[in-house]
Design a protein around this motif. Sequence first.
Motif, PDB file in Angstrom:
ATOM      1  N   LYS A  14       0.824  -1.211   0.000  1.00 42.75           N
ATOM      2  CA  LYS A  14       0.000   0.000   0.000  1.00 42.75           C
ATOM      3  C   LYS A  14       0.864   1.269   0.000  1.00 42.75           C
ATOM      4  O   LYS A  14       0.387   2.362   0.314  1.00 42.75           O
ATOM      5  CB  LYS A  14      -0.963  -0.009   1.190  1.00 42.75           C
ATOM      6  N   CYS A  16       3.189   2.587   1.908  1.00 41.55           N
ATOM      7  CA  CYS A  16       3.314   3.437   3.109  1.00 41.55           C
ATOM      8  C   CYS A  16       4.722   3.971   3.316  1.00 41.55           C
ATOM      9  O   CYS A  16       4.922   4.951   4.026  1.00 41.55           O
ATOM     10  CB  CYS A  16       2.879   2.665   4.347  1.00 41.55           C
ATOM     11  N   PHE A  18       7.172   2.567   5.052  1.00 43.39           N
ATOM     12  CA  PHE A  18       7.831   2.158   6.311  1.00 43.39           C
ATOM     13  C   PHE A  18       9.126   1.394   6.015  1.00 43.39           C
ATOM     14  O   PHE A  18      10.155   1.617   6.635  1.00 43.39           O
ATOM     15  CB  PHE A  18       6.923   1.236   7.160  1.00 43.39           C
ATOM     16  N   PHE A  22      12.844   2.667   7.296  1.00 41.96           N
ATOM     17  CA  PHE A  22      13.499   2.024   8.445  1.00 41.96           C
ATOM     18  C   PHE A  22      14.503   0.938   8.069  1.00 41.96           C
ATOM     19  O   PHE A  22      15.029   0.263   8.942  1.00 41.96           O
ATOM     20  CB  PHE A  22      12.433   1.503   9.423  1.00 41.96           C
ATOM     21  N   MET A  58       9.523  -6.764   9.248  1.00 42.08           N
ATOM     22  CA  MET A  58       8.920  -6.482  10.548  1.00 42.08           C
ATOM     23  C   MET A  58       8.047  -5.226  10.490  1.00 42.08           C
ATOM     24  O   MET A  58       7.037  -5.124  11.168  1.00 42.08           O
ATOM     25  CB  MET A  58      10.000  -6.257  11.616  1.00 42.08           C
ATOM     26  N   TYR A  59       8.471  -4.244   9.705  1.00 45.10           N
ATOM     27  CA  TYR A  59       7.731  -2.981   9.656  1.00 45.10           C
ATOM     28  C   TYR A  59       6.542  -3.008   8.717  1.00 45.10           C
ATOM     29  O   TYR A  59       5.594  -2.240   8.891  1.00 45.10           O
ATOM     30  CB  TYR A  59       8.670  -1.828   9.241  1.00 45.10           C
ATOM     31  N   PRO A  61       3.236  -3.209   7.318  1.00 45.86           N
ATOM     32  CA  PRO A  61       1.925  -3.499   7.921  1.00 45.86           C
ATOM     33  C   PRO A  61       1.053  -4.369   7.030  1.00 45.86           C
ATOM     34  O   PRO A  61       0.008  -4.826   7.457  1.00 45.86           O
ATOM     35  CB  PRO A  61       1.289  -2.118   8.101  1.00 45.86           C
ATOM     36  N   PHE A  63       2.339  -7.101   5.147  1.00 44.29           N
ATOM     37  CA  PHE A  63       2.976  -8.405   4.923  1.00 44.29           C
ATOM     38  C   PHE A  63       3.447  -8.544   3.469  1.00 44.29           C
ATOM     39  O   PHE A  63       3.418  -9.627   2.898  1.00 44.29           O
ATOM     40  CB  PHE A  63       2.010  -9.547   5.311  1.00 44.29           C
TER      41      PHE A  63
ATOM     42  N   TRP B  27      -7.052  -2.627   6.540  1.00 48.69           N
ATOM     43  CA  TRP B  27      -6.406  -1.441   7.111  1.00 48.69           C
ATOM     44  C   TRP B  27      -5.917  -0.458   6.050  1.00 48.69           C
ATOM     45  O   TRP B  27      -5.488  -0.844   4.974  1.00 48.69           O
ATOM     46  CB  TRP B  27      -5.251  -1.893   8.019  1.00 48.69           C
ATOM     47  N   CYS B  28      -5.966   0.820   6.389  1.00 50.92           N
ATOM     48  CA  CYS B  28      -5.549   1.887   5.485  1.00 50.92           C
ATOM     49  C   CYS B  28      -4.034   1.835   5.232  1.00 50.92           C
ATOM     50  O   CYS B  28      -3.288   1.326   6.064  1.00 50.92           O
ATOM     51  CB  CYS B  28      -5.835   3.265   6.104  1.00 50.92           C
ATOM     52  N   PRO B  29      -3.584   2.443   4.139  1.00 54.76           N
ATOM     53  CA  PRO B  29      -2.132   2.578   3.928  1.00 54.76           C
ATOM     54  C   PRO B  29      -1.522   3.368   5.095  1.00 54.76           C
ATOM     55  O   PRO B  29      -2.062   4.390   5.497  1.00 54.76           O
ATOM     56  CB  PRO B  29      -2.029   3.400   2.642  1.00 54.76           C
ATOM     57  N   GLY B  30      -0.433   2.851   5.656  1.00 56.95           N
ATOM     58  CA  GLY B  30       0.238   3.566   6.739  1.00 56.95           C
ATOM     59  C   GLY B  30      -0.377   3.353   8.107  1.00 56.95           C
ATOM     60  O   GLY B  30       0.055   3.946   9.093  1.00 56.95           O
ATOM     61  N   CYS B  31      -1.376   2.492   8.204  1.00 53.88           N
ATOM     62  CA  CYS B  31      -1.921   2.129   9.520  1.00 53.88           C
ATOM     63  C   CYS B  31      -0.902   1.225  10.202  1.00 53.88           C
ATOM     64  O   CYS B  31      -0.314   0.362   9.554  1.00 53.88           O
ATOM     65  CB  CYS B  31      -3.239   1.380   9.337  1.00 53.88           C
ATOM     66  N   GLY B  34      -1.046  -3.512  11.390  1.00 51.83           N
ATOM     67  CA  GLY B  34      -0.393  -4.661  10.757  1.00 51.83           C
ATOM     68  C   GLY B  34       1.056  -4.825  11.203  1.00 51.83           C
ATOM     69  O   GLY B  34       1.558  -5.945  11.325  1.00 51.83           O
ATOM     70  N   THR B  35       1.724  -3.718  11.463  1.00 55.25           N
ATOM     71  CA  THR B  35       3.107  -3.789  11.941  1.00 55.25           C
ATOM     72  C   THR B  35       3.164  -4.492  13.297  1.00 55.25           C
ATOM     73  O   THR B  35       4.022  -5.336  13.536  1.00 55.25           O
ATOM     74  CB  THR B  35       3.702  -2.361  12.024  1.00 55.25           C
ATOM     75  N   PHE B 184       6.854   1.564  16.102  1.00 56.65           N
ATOM     76  CA  PHE B 184       8.243   1.722  15.644  1.00 56.65           C
ATOM     77  C   PHE B 184       9.152   0.665  16.290  1.00 56.65           C
ATOM     78  O   PHE B 184      10.116   0.211  15.699  1.00 56.65           O
ATOM     79  CB  PHE B 184       8.756   3.138  15.971  1.00 56.65           C
ATOM     80  N   PRO B 210       0.083   4.309  14.652  1.00 54.97           N
ATOM     81  CA  PRO B 210      -0.465   5.409  13.863  1.00 54.97           C
ATOM     82  C   PRO B 210      -1.805   5.079  13.227  1.00 54.97           C
ATOM     83  O   PRO B 210      -2.004   3.978  12.717  1.00 54.97           O
ATOM     84  CB  PRO B 210       0.587   5.629  12.770  1.00 54.97           C
ATOM     85  N   GLY B 224       1.048   7.980   7.906  1.00 50.30           N
ATOM     86  CA  GLY B 224       1.437   7.053   8.975  1.00 50.30           C
ATOM     87  C   GLY B 224       2.925   7.125   9.267  1.00 50.30           C
ATOM     88  O   GLY B 224       3.359   7.050  10.424  1.00 50.30           O
ATOM     89  N   LEU B 225       3.695   7.282   8.203  1.00 52.28           N
ATOM     90  CA  LEU B 225       5.149   7.347   8.361  1.00 52.28           C
ATOM     91  C   LEU B 225       5.556   8.522   9.256  1.00 52.28           C
ATOM     92  O   LEU B 225       6.475   8.405  10.071  1.00 52.28           O
ATOM     93  CB  LEU B 225       5.808   7.455   6.977  1.00 52.28           C
ATOM     94  N   MET B 228       5.167   7.442  12.711  1.00 52.24           N
ATOM     95  CA  MET B 228       6.229   6.474  13.045  1.00 52.24           C
ATOM     96  C   MET B 228       7.539   7.197  13.330  1.00 52.24           C
ATOM     97  O   MET B 228       8.255   6.878  14.278  1.00 52.24           O
ATOM     98  CB  MET B 228       6.420   5.485  11.889  1.00 52.24           C
ATOM     99  N   LYS B 229       7.842   8.207  12.523  1.00 56.05           N
ATOM    100  CA  LYS B 229       9.089   8.964  12.728  1.00 56.05           C
ATOM    101  C   LYS B 229       9.035   9.706  14.053  1.00 56.05           C
ATOM    102  O   LYS B 229      10.040   9.860  14.745  1.00 56.05           O
ATOM    103  CB  LYS B 229       9.308   9.956  11.584  1.00 56.05           C
TER     104      LYS B 229
END
Lengths: 96, 302
Positions: A14, A16, A18, A22, A58-59, A61, A63, B27-31, B34-35, B184, B210, B224-225, B228-229
Amino acid sequence: MARGSVAVTTERCKGCGFCVEFCPTHVLALSSAFNRKGYHPPHMIEPDKCSGCNLCGMYCPDFAIFGFKTAETKPAAIPAATEAPAPSEAMEAKEV
Amino acid sequence: MSTLIEPTALTNPVERVLRNDRIPTIWCPGCGIGTTVNSFAYALMASGADLKKTAIVSGIGCSGRVSGYVQLDSFHTTHGRAIPFATGLKLANPELTVVVYSGDGDLTSIGGNHLIHAARRNMDLLVVCVNNMIYAMTGGQAAATTPGAATSTTTPYGSFEPELNIPQLVDAAGACYVARWTAFHVKQLEKSMTEALKKKGFRFIEVLSPCPTLYGRRNGYADGLAQMKEYKELAKVKNGAPTYEVAITTGKPIIVGKFVDRDRPDYLTLMRSQLGAHYHEIAEAGVGCGDDSEGKEGCCSC
Ligand SMILES: Cc1ncc(C[n+]2csc(CCOP(=O)(O)OP(=O)(O)O)c2C)c(N)n1
Ligand code: SF4
Ligand code: SF4
Ligand code: SF4
Ligand SMILES: [Mg+2]
Protein backbone atom coordinates in the motif's frame (compact mmCIF):
# COMPACT_ATOMS: atom_id res chain seq x y z
CA MET A 1 28.50 -8.91 -2.28
CA ALA A 2 25.07 -8.76 -0.73
CA ARG A 3 24.44 -10.97 2.27
CA GLY A 4 20.72 -10.80 1.83
CA SER A 5 17.85 -9.91 -0.38
CA VAL A 6 14.15 -9.13 -0.20
CA ALA A 7 11.00 -10.57 -1.72
CA VAL A 8 8.09 -8.24 -2.42
CA THR A 9 4.51 -9.27 -3.07
CA THR A 10 3.78 -6.14 -5.04
CA GLU A 11 0.01 -6.53 -5.08
CA ARG A 12 -0.16 -6.45 -1.27
CA CYS A 13 1.80 -3.20 -0.98
CA LYS A 14 0.00 0.00 0.00
CA GLY A 15 3.00 2.26 -0.51
CA CYS A 16 3.31 3.44 3.11
CA GLY A 17 7.11 3.75 2.90
CA PHE A 18 7.83 2.16 6.31
CA CYS A 19 10.22 -0.38 4.75
CA VAL A 20 12.08 2.33 2.86
CA GLU A 21 12.42 4.62 5.88
CA PHE A 22 13.50 2.02 8.44
CA CYS A 23 15.88 -0.13 6.40
CA PRO A 24 19.13 0.46 8.31
CA THR A 25 21.27 0.47 5.15
CA HIS A 26 18.87 2.36 2.85
CA VAL A 27 18.55 -0.45 0.35
CA LEU A 28 15.01 0.35 -0.76
CA ALA A 29 13.05 3.10 -2.50
CA LEU A 30 9.47 3.27 -3.69
CA SER A 31 9.53 2.49 -7.40
CA SER A 32 7.84 4.61 -10.03
CA ALA A 33 5.86 1.59 -11.21
CA PHE A 34 2.28 1.06 -10.04
CA ASN A 35 0.62 -2.05 -8.72
CA ARG A 36 -2.98 -2.80 -9.62
CA LYS A 37 -4.35 -0.61 -6.84
CA GLY A 38 -2.20 2.32 -7.86
CA TYR A 39 0.44 2.14 -5.14
CA HIS A 40 4.19 2.31 -5.72
CA PRO A 41 5.79 -0.81 -4.25
CA PRO A 42 9.41 -0.72 -3.09
CA HIS A 43 12.38 -1.97 -5.08
CA MET A 44 16.04 -2.35 -4.25
CA ILE A 45 18.20 0.60 -5.23
CA GLU A 46 21.28 -0.61 -3.31
CA PRO A 47 20.97 -4.40 -3.45
CA ASP A 48 24.59 -4.91 -2.41
CA LYS A 49 23.91 -3.28 0.93
CA CYS A 50 21.14 -5.69 1.93
CA SER A 51 22.03 -7.79 4.98
CA GLY A 52 18.81 -9.80 4.92
CA CYS A 53 17.99 -8.50 8.42
CA ASN A 54 14.22 -8.53 7.66
CA LEU A 55 13.55 -5.26 9.45
CA CYS A 56 11.61 -4.22 6.34
CA GLY A 57 9.48 -7.32 6.88
CA MET A 58 8.92 -6.48 10.55
CA TYR A 59 7.73 -2.98 9.66
CA CYS A 60 5.53 -3.79 6.67
CA PRO A 61 1.92 -3.50 7.92
CA ASP A 62 0.68 -5.36 4.86
CA PHE A 63 2.98 -8.41 4.92
CA ALA A 64 4.15 -7.38 1.44
CA ILE A 65 7.94 -7.55 1.89
CA PHE A 66 10.45 -9.62 3.81
CA GLY A 67 14.21 -9.96 3.85
CA PHE A 68 16.22 -13.15 3.95
CA LYS A 69 19.86 -14.12 4.17
CA THR A 70 21.61 -15.43 1.11
CA ALA A 71 24.68 -17.66 1.26
CA GLU A 72 27.32 -16.09 -0.95
CA THR A 73 28.32 -19.26 -2.70
CA LYS A 74 25.03 -20.99 -3.24
CA PRO A 75 21.85 -19.05 -3.96
CA ALA A 76 20.03 -22.33 -3.40
CA ALA A 77 20.37 -21.69 0.32
CA ILE A 78 17.68 -19.04 0.06
CA PRO A 79 14.80 -21.30 1.11
CA ALA A 80 16.46 -21.56 4.51
CA ALA A 81 14.51 -18.43 5.34
CA THR A 82 11.32 -20.37 5.06
CA GLU A 83 12.56 -23.14 7.31
CA ALA A 84 13.31 -20.84 10.22
CA PRO A 85 11.27 -21.04 13.44
CA ALA A 86 8.79 -23.78 12.89
CA PRO A 87 5.43 -23.26 14.51
CA SER A 88 3.63 -26.45 15.38
CA GLU A 89 1.74 -28.63 12.98
CA ALA A 90 -1.27 -26.61 14.09
CA MET A 91 -0.91 -24.63 10.91
CA GLU A 92 -2.18 -27.55 8.91
CA ALA A 93 -5.72 -26.70 9.86
CA LYS A 94 -6.29 -23.98 7.32
CA GLU A 95 -9.98 -23.36 7.72
CA VAL A 96 -11.13 -19.82 8.00
CA MET B 1 12.30 2.94 -15.58
CA SER B 2 12.02 0.93 -12.45
CA THR B 3 11.54 -2.75 -12.09
CA LEU B 4 9.31 -4.35 -9.54
CA ILE B 5 10.59 -7.31 -7.61
CA GLU B 6 8.17 -10.10 -8.30
CA PRO B 7 7.06 -12.52 -5.59
CA THR B 8 9.26 -15.55 -5.50
CA ALA B 9 8.60 -19.07 -4.36
CA LEU B 10 9.65 -17.94 -0.89
CA THR B 11 6.97 -17.01 1.54
CA ASN B 12 7.02 -14.45 4.27
CA PRO B 13 7.70 -16.33 7.56
CA VAL B 14 4.77 -14.59 9.28
CA GLU B 15 2.39 -16.26 6.84
CA ARG B 16 2.72 -19.42 8.90
CA VAL B 17 0.58 -17.85 11.58
CA LEU B 18 -1.66 -15.67 9.40
CA ARG B 19 -4.83 -16.40 7.46
CA ASN B 20 -3.32 -15.53 4.11
CA ASP B 21 -6.56 -15.83 2.18
CA ARG B 22 -7.81 -12.80 4.17
CA ILE B 23 -4.97 -10.55 3.01
CA PRO B 24 -5.01 -7.72 1.87
CA THR B 25 -6.30 -6.46 5.17
CA ILE B 26 -8.96 -3.80 5.52
CA TRP B 27 -6.41 -1.44 7.11
CA CYS B 28 -5.55 1.89 5.49
CA PRO B 29 -2.13 2.58 3.93
CA GLY B 30 0.24 3.57 6.74
CA CYS B 31 -1.92 2.13 9.52
CA GLY B 32 0.33 0.62 12.19
CA ILE B 33 -1.90 -2.24 13.30
CA GLY B 34 -0.39 -4.66 10.76
CA THR B 35 3.11 -3.79 11.94
CA THR B 36 2.20 -4.85 15.48
CA VAL B 37 0.87 -8.12 14.03
CA ASN B 38 4.36 -8.89 12.64
CA SER B 39 5.83 -8.62 16.13
CA PHE B 40 3.01 -10.78 17.46
CA ALA B 41 3.50 -13.41 14.73
CA TYR B 42 7.22 -13.73 15.47
CA ALA B 43 6.50 -13.79 19.22
CA LEU B 44 4.01 -16.61 18.74
CA MET B 45 6.62 -18.59 16.84
CA ALA B 46 9.42 -17.77 19.30
CA SER B 47 7.45 -18.44 22.46
CA GLY B 48 7.01 -22.10 21.65
CA ALA B 49 3.30 -21.78 22.49
CA ASP B 50 1.21 -24.71 21.27
CA LEU B 51 -0.78 -22.93 18.60
CA LYS B 52 -3.53 -25.53 18.79
CA LYS B 53 -4.10 -24.44 22.36
CA THR B 54 -3.79 -20.70 21.81
CA ALA B 55 -6.82 -18.50 21.23
CA ILE B 56 -7.08 -14.86 20.22
CA VAL B 57 -10.03 -12.70 21.23
CA SER B 58 -10.84 -9.22 19.92
CA GLY B 59 -13.58 -6.70 20.47
CA ILE B 60 -14.79 -4.34 17.76
CA GLY B 61 -12.71 -1.74 15.95
CA CYS B 62 -9.95 -1.59 13.35
CA SER B 63 -7.64 -3.15 15.96
CA GLY B 64 -10.30 -5.72 16.71
CA ARG B 65 -9.81 -7.06 13.19
CA VAL B 66 -6.51 -8.63 14.22
CA SER B 67 -8.14 -11.83 15.47
CA GLY B 68 -9.51 -12.45 11.98
CA TYR B 69 -6.07 -12.34 10.37
CA VAL B 70 -4.25 -14.63 12.79
CA GLN B 71 -4.35 -18.38 12.23
CA LEU B 72 -5.43 -19.38 15.73
CA ASP B 73 -8.81 -20.09 17.24
CA SER B 74 -10.11 -16.57 16.72
CA PHE B 75 -13.02 -14.84 18.39
CA HIS B 76 -14.39 -11.49 17.23
CA THR B 77 -16.66 -10.55 20.12
CA THR B 78 -18.82 -7.53 20.90
CA HIS B 79 -17.48 -4.03 21.53
CA GLY B 80 -15.79 -3.77 24.92
CA ARG B 81 -16.39 -7.39 25.86
CA ALA B 82 -13.24 -9.12 24.67
CA ILE B 83 -11.91 -9.48 28.24
CA PRO B 84 -15.04 -11.04 29.78
CA PHE B 85 -15.28 -13.37 26.78
CA ALA B 86 -11.62 -14.34 27.18
CA THR B 87 -12.12 -14.81 30.93
CA GLY B 88 -14.90 -17.30 30.27
CA LEU B 89 -12.79 -19.08 27.68
CA LYS B 90 -9.89 -19.38 30.10
CA LEU B 91 -11.99 -20.55 33.05
CA ALA B 92 -13.85 -23.13 30.98
CA ASN B 93 -10.68 -24.44 29.40
CA PRO B 94 -7.74 -23.57 31.65
CA GLU B 95 -5.15 -25.23 29.44
CA LEU B 96 -5.64 -22.59 26.74
CA THR B 97 -3.26 -19.68 26.28
CA VAL B 98 -5.66 -16.79 25.75
CA VAL B 99 -4.63 -13.52 24.10
CA VAL B 100 -6.86 -10.46 23.88
CA TYR B 101 -5.89 -8.14 21.02
CA SER B 102 -7.99 -5.00 20.72
CA GLY B 103 -8.16 -1.24 20.56
CA ASP B 104 -7.83 1.53 23.13
CA GLY B 105 -11.51 2.44 22.86
CA ASP B 106 -12.61 -1.14 23.15
CA LEU B 107 -10.40 -2.04 26.11
CA THR B 108 -10.24 1.16 28.13
CA SER B 109 -13.41 3.10 27.34
CA ILE B 110 -16.45 0.86 26.89
CA GLY B 111 -14.48 -2.10 28.27
CA GLY B 112 -12.66 -0.18 31.02
CA ASN B 113 -14.32 -1.89 33.94
CA HIS B 114 -13.55 -5.35 32.60
CA LEU B 115 -9.92 -4.31 32.20
CA ILE B 116 -9.68 -3.15 35.82
CA HIS B 117 -11.22 -6.28 37.25
CA ALA B 118 -9.35 -8.76 35.08
CA ALA B 119 -6.13 -7.10 36.31
CA ARG B 120 -7.39 -7.16 39.92
CA ARG B 121 -8.25 -10.86 39.65
CA ASN B 122 -4.94 -11.53 37.94
CA MET B 123 -6.79 -13.44 35.28
CA ASP B 124 -4.33 -15.48 33.22
CA LEU B 125 -4.62 -13.46 29.99
CA LEU B 126 -2.25 -11.54 27.73
CA VAL B 127 -3.91 -8.30 26.66
CA VAL B 128 -2.42 -6.36 23.73
CA CYS B 129 -3.94 -2.89 23.46
CA VAL B 130 -3.38 -1.11 20.16
CA ASN B 131 -3.57 2.53 21.17
CA ASN B 132 -4.16 4.78 18.16
CA MET B 133 -5.64 7.37 20.55
CA ILE B 134 -8.99 7.43 18.83
CA TYR B 135 -12.17 5.53 18.04
CA ALA B 136 -10.96 4.85 14.53
CA MET B 137 -13.45 2.47 13.01
CA THR B 138 -16.46 4.65 13.77
CA GLY B 139 -15.01 7.83 12.31
CA GLY B 140 -12.43 9.29 14.67
CA GLN B 141 -14.36 10.32 17.78
CA ALA B 142 -12.36 11.28 20.90
CA ALA B 143 -11.66 8.34 23.21
CA ALA B 144 -10.48 8.16 26.82
CA THR B 145 -6.98 7.91 25.37
CA THR B 146 -7.13 10.96 23.09
CA PRO B 147 -4.42 13.29 24.40
CA GLY B 148 -5.59 16.59 25.82
CA ALA B 149 -5.81 19.28 23.11
CA ALA B 150 -5.88 16.77 20.25
CA THR B 151 -8.44 17.39 17.55
CA SER B 152 -10.95 14.72 16.64
CA THR B 153 -14.34 14.65 14.92
CA THR B 154 -16.03 15.20 18.30
CA THR B 155 -13.46 17.69 19.61
CA PRO B 156 -12.96 20.12 16.72
CA TYR B 157 -11.55 22.74 19.13
CA GLY B 158 -9.33 20.21 20.88
CA SER B 159 -10.18 17.83 23.68
CA PHE B 160 -10.75 19.28 27.17
CA GLU B 161 -10.16 15.94 28.88
CA PRO B 162 -6.77 14.67 29.98
CA GLU B 163 -6.01 11.24 28.56
CA LEU B 164 -5.99 8.01 30.52
CA ASN B 165 -2.59 6.67 31.57
CA ILE B 166 -3.35 3.00 30.87
CA PRO B 167 -0.17 1.43 32.31
CA GLN B 168 -0.82 3.23 35.62
CA LEU B 169 -4.40 1.98 35.68
CA VAL B 170 -3.56 -1.69 35.15
CA ASP B 171 -0.54 -1.50 37.45
CA ALA B 172 -2.69 -0.10 40.26
CA ALA B 173 -5.31 -2.77 39.65
CA GLY B 174 -2.69 -5.50 40.05
CA ALA B 175 -1.45 -6.59 36.60
CA CYS B 176 1.67 -8.72 36.87
CA TYR B 177 3.26 -7.55 33.61
CA VAL B 178 2.90 -4.08 32.11
CA ALA B 179 4.81 -2.74 29.10
CA ARG B 180 4.40 -0.04 26.50
CA TRP B 181 5.98 0.11 23.06
CA THR B 182 5.12 1.77 19.77
CA ALA B 183 4.74 0.37 16.26
CA PHE B 184 8.24 1.72 15.64
CA HIS B 185 9.69 -0.65 18.31
CA VAL B 186 9.13 -3.85 16.33
CA LYS B 187 11.95 -5.85 17.92
CA GLN B 188 11.34 -4.75 21.49
CA LEU B 189 7.65 -5.42 21.03
CA GLU B 190 8.35 -8.91 19.74
CA LYS B 191 10.59 -9.62 22.72
CA SER B 192 8.04 -8.24 25.14
CA MET B 193 5.24 -10.27 23.59
CA THR B 194 7.35 -13.43 23.68
CA GLU B 195 8.20 -12.88 27.34
CA ALA B 196 4.59 -12.06 28.21
CA LEU B 197 3.26 -15.11 26.33
CA LYS B 198 5.38 -17.29 28.61
CA LYS B 199 4.30 -15.61 31.84
CA LYS B 200 1.28 -16.44 33.96
CA GLY B 201 -1.27 -13.96 35.25
CA PHE B 202 -2.65 -10.74 33.84
CA ARG B 203 -0.18 -9.33 31.33
CA PHE B 204 -0.77 -6.04 29.54
CA ILE B 205 1.11 -4.54 26.59
CA GLU B 206 0.13 -1.15 25.21
CA VAL B 207 1.32 -0.42 21.66
CA LEU B 208 1.01 3.09 20.27
CA SER B 209 0.11 2.86 16.62
CA PRO B 210 -0.47 5.41 13.86
CA CYS B 211 -3.95 5.99 12.51
CA PRO B 212 -3.20 8.37 9.65
CA THR B 213 -6.78 8.42 8.40
CA LEU B 214 -8.66 9.49 11.51
CA TYR B 215 -6.13 10.70 14.05
CA GLY B 216 -3.04 11.70 12.08
CA ARG B 217 -4.52 13.95 9.46
CA ARG B 218 -6.43 16.03 12.02
CA ASN B 219 -3.36 16.42 14.17
CA GLY B 220 -0.63 17.52 11.80
CA TYR B 221 0.74 14.23 10.54
CA ALA B 222 0.90 13.93 6.77
CA ASP B 223 0.77 10.14 6.87
CA GLY B 224 1.44 7.05 8.98
CA LEU B 225 5.15 7.35 8.36
CA ALA B 226 5.19 10.82 9.96
CA GLN B 227 3.72 9.35 13.14
CA MET B 228 6.23 6.47 13.04
CA LYS B 229 9.09 8.96 12.73
CA GLU B 230 7.73 10.89 15.68
CA TYR B 231 7.68 7.72 17.80
CA LYS B 232 11.30 7.17 16.87
CA GLU B 233 12.19 10.72 17.83
CA LEU B 234 10.15 11.06 21.02
CA ALA B 235 10.40 7.59 22.55
CA LYS B 236 12.59 7.16 25.62
CA VAL B 237 13.13 3.63 26.87
CA LYS B 238 12.77 3.56 30.66
CA ASN B 239 12.38 0.01 31.87
CA GLY B 240 10.98 -0.09 35.38
CA ALA B 241 9.70 3.50 35.21
CA PRO B 242 7.03 4.17 37.84
CA THR B 243 3.79 4.02 35.90
CA TYR B 244 2.52 7.31 37.40
CA GLU B 245 5.29 8.98 35.38
CA VAL B 246 4.43 7.54 31.97
CA ALA B 247 1.34 9.49 30.93
CA ILE B 248 1.43 10.54 27.29
CA THR B 249 1.49 14.28 26.71
CA THR B 250 1.50 15.75 23.21
CA GLY B 251 4.98 16.74 22.07
CA LYS B 252 6.67 15.41 25.24
CA PRO B 253 8.88 12.29 25.34
CA ILE B 254 6.93 9.04 25.08
CA ILE B 255 8.11 6.73 27.84
CA VAL B 256 8.29 3.14 26.64
CA GLY B 257 9.63 -0.05 28.19
CA LYS B 258 8.70 -2.78 30.57
CA PHE B 259 7.28 -1.08 33.63
CA VAL B 260 6.03 -3.95 35.77
CA ASP B 261 7.08 -7.61 36.01
CA ARG B 262 5.98 -9.26 39.23
CA ASP B 263 4.54 -12.56 40.31
CA ARG B 264 1.40 -13.17 42.29
CA PRO B 265 -1.01 -16.10 42.19
CA ASP B 266 -3.51 -15.91 39.38
CA TYR B 267 -7.26 -16.36 39.77
CA LEU B 268 -7.39 -20.07 38.92
CA THR B 269 -4.48 -20.91 41.21
CA LEU B 270 -6.13 -19.12 44.13
CA MET B 271 -9.47 -20.71 43.37
CA ARG B 272 -7.97 -24.18 43.31
CA SER B 273 -5.95 -23.73 46.45
CA GLN B 274 -8.82 -22.18 48.42
CA LEU B 275 -11.36 -24.73 47.32
CA GLY B 276 -8.90 -27.56 47.98
CA ALA B 277 -10.65 -30.94 47.82
CA HIS B 278 -13.96 -29.24 46.98
CA TYR B 279 -12.55 -27.99 43.67
CA HIS B 280 -13.18 -31.23 41.81
CA GLU B 281 -16.58 -31.80 43.44
CA ILE B 282 -17.73 -28.37 42.35
CA ALA B 283 -16.14 -28.63 38.92
CA GLU B 284 -18.02 -31.87 38.33
CA ALA B 285 -21.37 -30.81 39.76
CA GLY B 286 -21.24 -27.31 38.31
CA VAL B 287 -22.53 -24.28 40.13
CA GLY B 288 -26.08 -22.94 40.17
CA CYS B 289 -29.44 -24.47 40.95
CA GLY B 290 -28.89 -27.44 38.67
CA ASP B 291 -32.29 -27.10 37.04
CA ASP B 292 -31.59 -27.01 33.34
CA SER B 293 -34.89 -28.50 32.24
CA GLU B 294 -36.37 -27.08 29.04
CA GLY B 295 -38.19 -23.81 29.24
CA LYS B 296 -36.56 -23.10 32.60
CA GLU B 297 -34.67 -20.01 31.56
CA GLY B 298 -33.63 -17.29 33.94
CA CYS B 299 -34.80 -19.04 37.12
CA CYS B 300 -31.79 -17.71 38.95
CA SER B 301 -28.41 -16.33 38.07
CA CYS B 302 -26.79 -19.73 37.66
C1 LIG C 1 -21.94 -1.67 22.04
C2 LIG C 1 -21.32 -0.90 20.92
N1 LIG C 1 -21.16 0.43 21.04
C3 LIG C 1 -20.57 1.11 20.06
C4 LIG C 1 -20.16 0.48 18.92
C5 LIG C 1 -19.53 1.29 17.81
N2 LIG C 1 -18.08 1.11 17.73
C6 LIG C 1 -17.53 0.22 16.91
S1 LIG C 1 -15.85 0.25 16.92
C7 LIG C 1 -15.88 1.53 18.06
C8 LIG C 1 -14.61 2.16 18.54
C9 LIG C 1 -13.39 1.39 18.33
O1 LIG C 1 -12.31 2.08 18.85
P1 LIG C 1 -11.03 1.29 19.29
O2 LIG C 1 -11.37 0.17 20.17
O3 LIG C 1 -10.03 2.26 19.80
O4 LIG C 1 -10.55 0.61 17.93
P2 LIG C 1 -9.88 1.28 16.66
O5 LIG C 1 -10.93 1.28 15.60
O6 LIG C 1 -9.44 2.65 17.04
O7 LIG C 1 -8.74 0.39 16.34
C10 LIG C 1 -17.18 1.88 18.41
C11 LIG C 1 -17.52 2.97 19.33
C12 LIG C 1 -20.36 -0.91 18.81
N3 LIG C 1 -19.93 -1.60 17.74
N4 LIG C 1 -20.95 -1.57 19.82
S1 SF4 D 1 16.43 -7.11 4.74
FE1 SF4 D 1 17.27 -5.50 6.07
S2 SF4 D 1 18.93 -4.60 4.87
FE2 SF4 D 1 17.67 -5.79 3.41
S3 SF4 D 1 16.18 -4.30 2.62
FE3 SF4 D 1 15.21 -5.28 4.37
S4 SF4 D 1 15.68 -3.90 6.10
FE4 SF4 D 1 17.08 -3.39 4.43
S1 SF4 E 1 6.18 -1.33 4.23
FE1 SF4 E 1 5.00 -2.80 2.99
S2 SF4 E 1 3.15 -1.68 2.35
FE2 SF4 E 1 4.65 -0.16 3.08
S3 SF4 E 1 5.75 0.47 1.20
FE3 SF4 E 1 6.95 -1.19 2.12
S4 SF4 E 1 6.18 -3.05 1.13
FE4 SF4 E 1 4.69 -1.45 0.72
S1 SF4 F 1 -9.00 4.16 10.25
FE1 SF4 F 1 -7.05 4.36 11.32
S2 SF4 F 1 -6.89 2.58 12.67
FE2 SF4 F 1 -8.51 2.16 11.15
S3 SF4 F 1 -7.45 1.06 9.50
FE3 SF4 F 1 -7.45 3.23 8.93
S4 SF4 F 1 -5.53 4.01 9.74
FE4 SF4 F 1 -5.88 2.04 10.76
MG1 LIG G 1 -8.51 3.19 18.80
